[in-house]
Design a protein around this motif. Sequence first.
Motif, mmCIF file in Angstrom:
data_model
loop_
_atom_site.group_PDB
_atom_site.id
_atom_site.type_symbol
_atom_site.label_atom_id
_atom_site.label_comp_id
_atom_site.label_asym_id
_atom_site.label_seq_id
_atom_site.Cartn_x
_atom_site.Cartn_y
_atom_site.Cartn_z
ATOM 1 N N VAL A 134 -20.531 -11.988 56.718
ATOM 2 C CA VAL A 134 -18.933 -11.847 56.333
ATOM 3 C C VAL A 134 -18.547 -9.967 56.439
ATOM 4 O O VAL A 134 -17.475 -9.754 57.033
ATOM 5 N N SER A 135 -18.970 -9.840 55.338
ATOM 6 C CA SER A 135 -18.663 -8.188 55.238
ATOM 7 C C SER A 135 -19.909 -7.450 54.312
ATOM 8 O O SER A 135 -20.774 -8.108 53.708
ATOM 9 N N LEU A 136 -19.593 -6.212 54.273
ATOM 10 C CA LEU A 136 -21.009 -5.503 53.354
ATOM 11 C C LEU A 136 -19.732 -4.839 52.001
ATOM 12 O O LEU A 136 -20.584 -4.046 51.239
ATOM 13 N N CYS A 150 -26.995 -6.933 51.784
ATOM 14 C CA CYS A 150 -26.299 -6.087 50.734
ATOM 15 C C CYS A 150 -27.453 -5.811 49.795
ATOM 16 O O CYS A 150 -27.424 -4.563 49.068
ATOM 17 N N LEU A 151 -28.293 -6.554 49.343
ATOM 18 C CA LEU A 151 -29.520 -6.633 48.626
ATOM 19 C C LEU A 151 -30.911 -5.438 49.422
ATOM 20 O O LEU A 151 -31.135 -5.155 48.794
ATOM 21 N N GLN A 152 -30.380 -4.957 50.148
ATOM 22 C CA GLN A 152 -30.858 -3.753 51.143
ATOM 23 C C GLN A 152 -30.479 -2.598 50.911
ATOM 24 O O GLN A 152 -31.452 -1.498 50.961
ATOM 25 N N ILE A 153 -29.258 -2.414 50.971
ATOM 26 C CA ILE A 153 -28.538 -1.294 50.352
ATOM 27 C C ILE A 153 -27.342 -0.952 48.745
ATOM 28 O O ILE A 153 -27.042 -0.028 48.890
ATOM 29 N N PHE A 154 -27.501 -2.032 48.182
ATOM 30 C CA PHE A 154 -27.164 -1.478 47.133
ATOM 31 C C PHE A 154 -28.028 -1.926 46.094
ATOM 32 O O PHE A 154 -28.304 -3.289 45.905
ATOM 33 N N ASP A 155 -28.166 -1.431 44.571
ATOM 34 C CA ASP A 155 -28.738 -1.280 43.739
ATOM 35 C C ASP A 155 -28.228 -2.471 42.779
ATOM 36 O O ASP A 155 -26.958 -2.310 42.279
#
Length: 242
Positions: A134-136, A150-155
């Motif tokens: 839906v969004s990042l 999101c799991l690929q770009i945030f911790d």
Amino acid sequence: MNLQEWAAFLPRVRAGEEALYFLGWSEDFPDATNWYDVFLMGSSPSFGAPFPEIMEQIKIGATTADVKVRQEAYDKVNKLVDELVPTIVIANGATSLAFQKNIGNVVVGPYNENFTEMTSESGTIIFSQDGEPVSLMCLDETDGSSFRACLQIFDTLYEFKYGTADLQPAAAEKCEANTDGTEWTCTMRKGVKFSNGAALDANDVVASFGMGWDMKDVNRKGNTGVFQYFKDFFGPKSLNEE
């Protein structure tokens, strides 16, 4: 049947604007509180007005570490849900994914996939899921399609070890609780940087929580602006919500 696009449908359901709807749910962590608190503590009217007798038992189960006390509370919740809550459980889901045979080192668990460790001949992995993110603006989303991206770009402070429901440190080196589990102190992993090279510290973590939790936070500029998960876990209302 009224078919709606995912990004429009979820906010309508959470706002109580759909009298009858079909929707699935997968927990964010393996505990009863993530099923009951989210829908039955009044943070959203998706199941109608909350029932005080259910809320009382959920609060008992969610605020004690005593296994026996928790079990007794959730046993009562189960009975009350059957009696009072207008919902029908149709099926229980399972995790299942299919990959082409040229994709190597695949580990799939109940909460994540190890995309960062997978291999392919081209060095690229193309993945198809049930919907686009839906969004990042991840703090303001509630759907699995967004979370997978999101799991690929945030911790997060902690993460699930690939293929399991076991937690391991991520952005945090460790987190320690007081005796009754009501306060946690986390030590941040050193040397973590943002994409622009700025160093990550504890103030950034506090700022992220503040954005999601405080209605008056200057950085609270999400997608819907509801930040529903913060209401679900810490609510039923956000801080400074009228």
